[in-house]
Design a protein around this motif. Structure first.
Motif, PDB file in Angstrom:
ATOM      1  N   LEU A 143       1.742  45.568  22.775  1.00  0.00           N
ATOM      2  CA  LEU A 143       1.999  45.855  24.186  1.00  0.00           C
ATOM      3  C   LEU A 143       3.494  45.912  24.486  1.00  0.00           C
ATOM      4  N   PHE A 144       4.270  45.056  23.844  1.00  0.00           N
ATOM      5  CA  PHE A 144       5.731  45.148  23.994  1.00  0.00           C
ATOM      6  C   PHE A 144       6.228  46.540  23.609  1.00  0.00           C
ATOM      7  N   GLY A 145       5.776  47.009  22.446  1.00  0.00           N
ATOM      8  CA  GLY A 145       6.228  48.310  21.961  1.00  0.00           C
ATOM      9  C   GLY A 145       5.734  49.463  22.818  1.00  0.00           C
ATOM     10  N   LEU A 146       4.475  49.388  23.233  1.00  0.00           N
ATOM     11  CA  LEU A 146       3.899  50.472  24.032  1.00  0.00           C
ATOM     12  C   LEU A 146       4.619  50.645  25.360  1.00  0.00           C
ATOM     13  N   VAL A 147       4.855  49.524  26.049  1.00  0.00           N
ATOM     14  CA  VAL A 147       5.523  49.600  27.353  1.00  0.00           C
ATOM     15  C   VAL A 147       6.902  50.229  27.212  1.00  0.00           C
ATOM     16  N   THR A 148       7.623  49.840  26.171  1.00  0.00           N
ATOM     17  CA  THR A 148       8.963  50.396  25.954  1.00  0.00           C
ATOM     18  C   THR A 148       8.898  51.909  25.733  1.00  0.00           C
ATOM     19  N   ILE A 149       7.980  52.344  24.887  1.00  0.00           N
ATOM     20  CA  ILE A 149       7.873  53.771  24.555  1.00  0.00           C
ATOM     21  C   ILE A 149       7.507  54.593  25.784  1.00  0.00           C
ATOM     22  N   TRP A 150       6.459  54.170  26.505  1.00  0.00           N
ATOM     23  CA  TRP A 150       6.017  55.022  27.612  1.00  0.00           C
ATOM     24  C   TRP A 150       7.014  55.012  28.775  1.00  0.00           C
ATOM     25  N   SER A 151       7.754  53.916  28.936  1.00  0.00           N
ATOM     26  CA  SER A 151       8.757  53.873  30.002  1.00  0.00           C
ATOM     27  C   SER A 151       9.910  54.834  29.710  1.00  0.00           C
ATOM     28  N   VAL A 152      10.343  54.852  28.454  1.00  0.00           N
ATOM     29  CA  VAL A 152      11.450  55.728  28.054  1.00  0.00           C
ATOM     30  C   VAL A 152      11.077  57.195  28.249  1.00  0.00           C
ATOM     31  N   PHE A 153       9.873  57.589  27.822  1.00  0.00           N
ATOM     32  CA  PHE A 153       9.521  59.006  27.899  1.00  0.00           C
ATOM     33  C   PHE A 153       9.131  59.441  29.310  1.00  0.00           C
ATOM     34  N   THR A 154       8.723  58.492  30.142  1.00  0.00           N
ATOM     35  CA  THR A 154       8.543  58.827  31.553  1.00  0.00           C
ATOM     36  C   THR A 154       9.875  59.206  32.178  1.00  0.00           C
ATOM     37  N   ALA A 155      10.885  58.368  31.948  1.00  0.00           N
ATOM     38  CA  ALA A 155      12.215  58.650  32.497  1.00  0.00           C
ATOM     39  C   ALA A 155      12.781  59.955  31.944  1.00  0.00           C
ATOM     40  N   LEU A 156      12.577  60.206  30.653  1.00  0.00           N
ATOM     41  CA  LEU A 156      13.089  61.438  30.045  1.00  0.00           C
ATOM     42  C   LEU A 156      12.427  62.685  30.636  1.00  0.00           C
ATOM     43  N   GLY A 157      11.178  62.543  31.104  1.00  0.00           N
ATOM     44  CA  GLY A 157      10.515  63.670  31.751  1.00  0.00           C
ATOM     45  C   GLY A 157      11.289  64.162  32.960  1.00  0.00           C
ATOM     46  N   GLY A 158      11.882  63.229  33.697  1.00  0.00           N
ATOM     47  CA  GLY A 158      12.712  63.621  34.829  1.00  0.00           C
ATOM     48  C   GLY A 158      14.006  64.279  34.401  1.00  0.00           C
ATOM     49  N   VAL A 159      14.562  63.830  33.279  1.00  0.00           N
ATOM     50  CA  VAL A 159      15.837  64.369  32.801  1.00  0.00           C
ATOM     51  C   VAL A 159      15.683  65.825  32.363  1.00  0.00           C
ATOM     52  N   VAL A 160      14.601  66.136  31.638  1.00  0.00           N
ATOM     53  CA  VAL A 160      14.437  67.477  31.063  1.00  0.00           C
ATOM     54  C   VAL A 160      13.497  68.354  31.877  1.00  0.00           C
ATOM     55  N   GLY A 161      13.098  67.873  33.070  1.00  0.00           N
ATOM     56  CA  GLY A 161      12.045  68.526  33.839  1.00  0.00           C
ATOM     57  C   GLY A 161      12.302  69.953  34.255  1.00  0.00           C
ATOM     58  N   LEU A 162      13.548  70.405  34.255  1.00  0.00           N
ATOM     59  CA  LEU A 162      13.836  71.790  34.635  1.00  0.00           C
ATOM     60  C   LEU A 162      13.443  72.782  33.549  1.00  0.00           C
ATOM     61  N   LEU A 163      13.219  72.286  32.328  1.00  0.00           N
ATOM     62  CA  LEU A 163      12.832  73.144  31.198  1.00  0.00           C
ATOM     63  C   LEU A 163      11.394  72.813  30.822  1.00  0.00           C
ATOM     64  N   PHE A 164      10.512  73.797  30.878  1.00  0.00           N
ATOM     65  CA  PHE A 164       9.083  73.525  30.757  1.00  0.00           C
ATOM     66  C   PHE A 164       8.699  72.980  29.379  1.00  0.00           C
ATOM     67  N   VAL A 165       9.209  73.560  28.302  1.00  0.00           N
ATOM     68  CA  VAL A 165       8.804  73.127  26.954  1.00  0.00           C
ATOM     69  C   VAL A 165       9.237  71.684  26.677  1.00  0.00           C
ATOM     70  N   PRO A 166      10.505  71.294  26.916  1.00  0.00           N
ATOM     71  CA  PRO A 166      10.859  69.881  26.745  1.00  0.00           C
ATOM     72  C   PRO A 166      10.055  68.950  27.642  1.00  0.00           C
ATOM     73  N   PHE A 167       9.729  69.423  28.854  1.00  0.00           N
ATOM     74  CA  PHE A 167       8.915  68.630  29.764  1.00  0.00           C
ATOM     75  C   PHE A 167       7.543  68.374  29.153  1.00  0.00           C
ATOM     76  N   ILE A 168       6.934  69.401  28.586  1.00  0.00           N
ATOM     77  CA  ILE A 168       5.638  69.258  27.907  1.00  0.00           C
ATOM     78  C   ILE A 168       5.749  68.250  26.763  1.00  0.00           C
ATOM     79  N   ILE A 169       6.847  68.304  26.014  1.00  0.00           N
ATOM     80  CA  ILE A 169       7.029  67.394  24.872  1.00  0.00           C
ATOM     81  C   ILE A 169       7.063  65.940  25.337  1.00  0.00           C
ATOM     82  N   THR A 170       7.739  65.672  26.460  1.00  0.00           N
ATOM     83  CA  THR A 170       7.766  64.289  26.963  1.00  0.00           C
ATOM     84  C   THR A 170       6.369  63.831  27.373  1.00  0.00           C
TER      85      THR A 170
END
Length: 425
Positions: free
Chosen positions: A88-115
């Motif tokens: 659970l420690f590892g899972l929370v860290t991973i999903w939190s990071v990629f949620t935030a990254l979705g906002g960073v790359v959200g203007l580009l559809f393919v990177p958004f899909i990858i997140t």
């Protein structure tokens, strides 16, 4: 919800486990459903037509469930080796990071899909780990309620999500909303896991010997046995017909639920003309009754010890009410009827993991729940939004898409009636 005498049960420490999991699942679901309330603005930003929104929006929603389902199946055995606490420690860290990254790359559809794919992989073993904890911490007589407490987090998150996310999208934009949610996971979930989550009652530093004895006394015999080989853990459910019927129940139920609830904000705004700023109450009312429903149906499942029977009550009523709701002449009437349908749609969700845990012996729980949850999400979670999105893309009408999902709800009901032939539980 916890009404038993402390002397009889040895204490209440075990109830802190699903209470903390309730909070972690709220935050996890915020991260997975954030596309849904933001989709009208995402579509506006990309300049999508209604048909393109059906196609690309469905892809954004469904790709998460595909990755999530695969992770349940293939990563759960690895997570089991580390145990629920570390995983659970590892899972929370991973999903939190990629949620935030979705906002960073959200203007580009393919990177958004990858997140979204990486987010699904990160959240994929959350449910198997929670089921390991429930089966280790709760006797059979309390297990539906133990599961229901954290399962209620799904509906609490979808109740609170629009209330929090819609204003955030309007004030900050949807990309900043993703960043805020990523930070929330790191700052809230991880400290709670560290303080309260332990793999078994014997690992907990603040539990009484009498509570440990009470928990152990309520276990089924096979739950106290330990299988050491992978085949010993996999064989009981690979060869179990009830397990595969339960997978069909969960898949069809998920196809209906994820199809309806993920597309609800876009249906309200695009098809029924509801202003975006009014989404918070239009979506929150059905979610509120879903939350009440999951608690009521779990209570009835525990009290009657007829969880499959209780599950069969909802799908057909739900389908009829959903069809009635989309034919209501007013938005207020439509929302009210749909909210009642949401209450009845929770009969299986409230009891499904207790049913699966009953089918699976203790030594198979983590891997078995991983396969069960993985397949039901991969098939149902991935298919549901695509069914509605595909119909919308082909016809340009959400009405026909929702009718298709009402039929899927009836299929779920038939599957539950079939399950009762095998599992009188």
């Amino acid at each position: 919800m916890v009404t038993k005498d402390v002397t009889a049960t040895g204490g209440k420490v075990r109830w802190s486990i699903p209470s903390v999991l309730f909070i972690t699942i709220i935050i996890a679901y915020f991260d997975r459903i954030n596309v849904s309330p933001a989709l009208p603005k995402i579509a506006e930003g990309y300049g999508w037509t209604a048909a393109e929104t059906g196609q690309y929006g469905g892809m954004l929603i469904s790709i998460f469930y595909v990755a999530y389902g695969l992770a349940n199946i293939f990563i759960s055995p690895l997570a089991e080796k580390f145990g629920p606490r570390k995983s659970l420690f590892g899972l929370v860290t991973i999903w939190s990071v990629f949620t935030a990254l979705g906002g960073v790359v959200g203007l580009l559809f393919v990177p958004f899909i990858i997140t979204r794919i990486l987010l699904g992989l990160g959240e994929g073993t959350h449910y198997p780990m929670m089921n390991m904890l429930t089966k280790a911490w709760f006797p059979m007589s309390e297990r539906s309620r133990g599961n229901a407490i954290y399962t209620a987090g799904i509906f609490a998150s979808t109740l609170l999500g629009p209330i929090l996310m819609v204003p955030m999208v309007e004030m900050l934009g949807w990309r900043w909303m993703f960043g805020v949610l990523g930070i929330l996971g790191m700052t809230v979930s991880i400290p709670l896991i560290y303080r309260f989550i332990y793999n078994t009652p014997r690992d907990h530093p603040r539990i009484s010997a009498t509570e440990i004895a009470y928990i152990k006394s309520g276990m089924e015999k096979e739950e106290l046995d330990a299988g050491s080989t992978m085949w010993a853990k996999v064989r009981p459910f690979i060869k179990s017909r009830p397990f595969w019927v339960a997978v069909l129940c969960g898949s069809s139920n998920n196809a209906f639920a994820h199809g309806i609830f993920n597309w609800l904000p876009t249906y309200f705004t695009s098809e029924r003309g509801l202003p975006f700023h009014d989404l918070w109450y239009a979506v929150s009312l059905p979610m509120g009754l879903s939350l009440i429903g999951v608690l009521v149906w779990a209570y009835l499942g525990d009290k009657t010890n007829k969880r499959v029977v209780v599950s069969c009550l909802g799908p057909f009523i739900t389908a009829a009410l959903v069809f009635l709701s989309i034919n209501m002449g007013t938005i207020a009437g439509m929302i009210a009827v749909f909210a009642i349908a949401s209450f009845f749609s929770m009969t299986y969700a409230a009891n499904e993991f207790a049913i699966a845990q009953h089918i699976l012996p203790g030594k198979s729980v983590a891997i078995g729940i991983g396969v069960y949850n993985g397949l039901t999400m991969l098939i149902g979670g991935g298919l549901g939004p695509v069914i509605l999105g595909g119909v919308v893309s082909a016809t340009g009408s959400f009405y026909m898409g929702i009718v298709a999902l009402a039929i899927v709800s009836c299929v779920a009901g038939v599957m539950m009636l079939t399950l009762y032939r095998f599992v009188k539980y």
